[in-house]
Design a protein around this motif. Structure first.
Motif, PDB file in Angstrom:
ATOM      1  N   LEU A 166       1.439  12.632   3.765  1.00 50.23           N
ATOM      2  CA  LEU A 166       1.820  11.404   3.564  1.00 50.23           C
ATOM      3  C   LEU A 166       1.952  11.419   2.187  1.00 50.23           C
ATOM      4  O   LEU A 166       1.153  11.807   0.685  1.00 50.23           O
ATOM      5  CB  LEU A 166       0.184  10.567   3.541  1.00 50.23           C
ATOM      6  N   LEU A 167       2.673  10.820   1.705  1.00 53.18           N
ATOM      7  CA  LEU A 167       3.729  10.297   0.032  1.00 53.18           C
ATOM      8  C   LEU A 167       2.868   9.230  -0.657  1.00 53.18           C
ATOM      9  O   LEU A 167       2.678   8.939  -1.786  1.00 53.18           O
ATOM     10  CB  LEU A 167       5.050  10.704   0.250  1.00 53.18           C
ATOM     11  N   VAL A 168       3.165   8.161   0.288  1.00 59.40           N
ATOM     12  CA  VAL A 168       3.593   6.795  -0.874  1.00 59.40           C
ATOM     13  C   VAL A 168       2.367   5.335   0.583  1.00 59.40           C
ATOM     14  O   VAL A 168       3.052   5.765   2.183  1.00 59.40           O
ATOM     15  CB  VAL A 168       4.739   6.086  -0.438  1.00 59.40           C
ATOM     16  N   LYS A 169       1.560   4.970  -0.084  1.00 57.70           N
ATOM     17  CA  LYS A 169       1.422   3.685   1.411  1.00 57.70           C
ATOM     18  C   LYS A 169       1.429   2.331   0.586  1.00 57.70           C
ATOM     19  O   LYS A 169       1.471   2.506  -0.934  1.00 57.70           O
ATOM     20  CB  LYS A 169      -0.410   3.945   1.087  1.00 57.70           C
ATOM     21  N   GLU A 170       2.063   1.456   1.439  1.00 57.50           N
ATOM     22  CA  GLU A 170       2.205   0.791   0.955  1.00 57.50           C
ATOM     23  C   GLU A 170       1.749  -0.596   1.389  1.00 57.50           C
ATOM     24  O   GLU A 170       1.326  -0.948   2.608  1.00 57.50           O
ATOM     25  CB  GLU A 170       3.856  -0.268   1.134  1.00 57.50           C
ATOM     26  N   TYR A 171       0.836  -1.592   0.727  1.00 59.28           N
ATOM     27  CA  TYR A 171      -0.048  -2.449   1.049  1.00 59.28           C
ATOM     28  C   TYR A 171       0.504  -3.726   0.885  1.00 59.28           C
ATOM     29  O   TYR A 171       1.291  -4.215   0.023  1.00 59.28           O
ATOM     30  CB  TYR A 171      -1.518  -2.065  -0.479  1.00 59.28           C
TER      31      TYR A 171
END
Length: 335
Positions: free
Chosen positions: A4-9
């Motif tokens: 998992l590289l990036v989370k967007e909120y």
């Protein structure tokens, strides 16, 4: 396992996640750090363009046609067809004496929104020269003409220029040619399937050409990468990650479609390759910045510029901030 590289909120709720793989190799070709599978196999796409330019430059097309550094840089580019890009491409076309219709890349509108609007308003037609790969095509066409090789089949895998490109990919990546997967890229050229570790190995050689045993190839690499660093706007264009980080003379970088990004660090003697599995590109600046931060990269101005230019704030169509992104991976260092 995918990392998992990036989370967007949005409104504090996770809306999107971006998984992928990262590989960093040192100048011995050894895995130095990684996230996910450092040997994940994917297509190079346009990240191969600096490598695809090597045979022609090595053979002397720059002197033969009187090419400038800008013209060499755009042969390794995924340009946006901004006005200066088109001016440089038309100069190349005149010098090598080929017709635009000889290129097998499809006629398109410019990728730059401003240039696209201007083109539709003023000309109303697509051109092959607007295709983001047209510099690469002109380079190989010019090489074929110089060598008196067939021009009508210049993009076919069994063409002499394409066979030479495959040999260069193998030599730079450390792969045997028969182990390199071949497909067809969006522009019509052969495209290469390699482990990320092999792509990273090619990029550490682009950054550190002293690792290349063949002197003409070393010289060609120095010529290509110097042109990319001296004219970074030719390699990408406005607000492109390539163009931004190539302003640092310590970095050689090139992205490719479907989430592939590669760069090499000269002083640190490292090659880095990454793949965003969903094929997205908007995470490149975030992931590159996090990699550089985690390895202790000492150009703080570049890191601050990446954070500013490729902000993790998310805005709606009216320019209102509605969320943010976070890079969440931690590089594992190899012992």
């Amino acid at each position: 396992m995918d990392a998992l590289l990036v989370k967007e909120y949005r409104a504090g709720i996770v809306e999107s996640t971006h998984y992928g793989h990262i590989c960093i190799v040192n100048d011995q070709g050894e895995v130095y750090g990684s996230a996910g599978d450092p040997h994940f196999v994917t297509f190079t796409r346009s990240a191969a363009k600096p490598l695809q330019a090597i045979p022609g430059i090595r053979a002397g097309i720059a002197d033969y046609y009187g090419l400038t550094e800008e013209e060499i840089a755009i042969m390794a580019a995924s340009h946006l067809a901004e006005p200066r890009h088109i001016e440089v491409l038309e100069n190349i076309q005149r010098k090598i004496g080929v017709d635009e219709e000889q290129m097998v890349c499809a006629p398109t509108y410019p990728l730059s929104e401003d240039s696209k609007e201007h083109t539709i308003r003023e000309q109303g037609r697509k051109r092959r020269l607007y295709h983001n790969c047209s510099g690469k095509h002109l380079g190989v066409l010019g090489y074929s003409r110089m060598r008196h090789n067939p021009e009508e089949t210049y993009a076919e895998p069994d063409h002499p220029a394409q066979r030479e490109i495959l040999d260069v990919i193998a030599m730079m990546s450390g792969m045997e040619t028969e182990r390199i997967g071949l497909g067809t890229d969006g522009c019509g050229f052969p495209v290469f399937a390699l482990p990320l570790s092999a792509m990273a190995n090619a990029y550490v050689k682009l950054a550190c050409p002293d690792l290349i045993p063949d002197e003409p190839t070393r010289t060609a690499v120095r010529t290509i990468t110097a042109a990319m660093n001296h004219y970074p706007a030719m390699v990408g264009g406005t607000r492109r990650v390539d163009t931004f980080i190539l302003q640092d003379p310590n970095i050689v970088a090139k992205g490719g479609f479907k989430g592939v990004y590669c760069f090499g660090l000269k002083k640190e003697r490292l090659g880095i390759a990454l793949k965003i599995l969903d094929g997205s590109e908007e995470e490149w600046g975030w992931v590159v910045e996090s990699i550089l931060e985690q390895i202790g990269y000492d150009n703080r101005r570049l890191l601050e510029g990446l954070r500013s230019e490729f902000t993790k704030d998310i805005y709606n169509d009216a320019g209102r901030k509605v969320g943010h992104a976070e890079t969440v991976f931690t590089l594992e260092r190899s012992r």
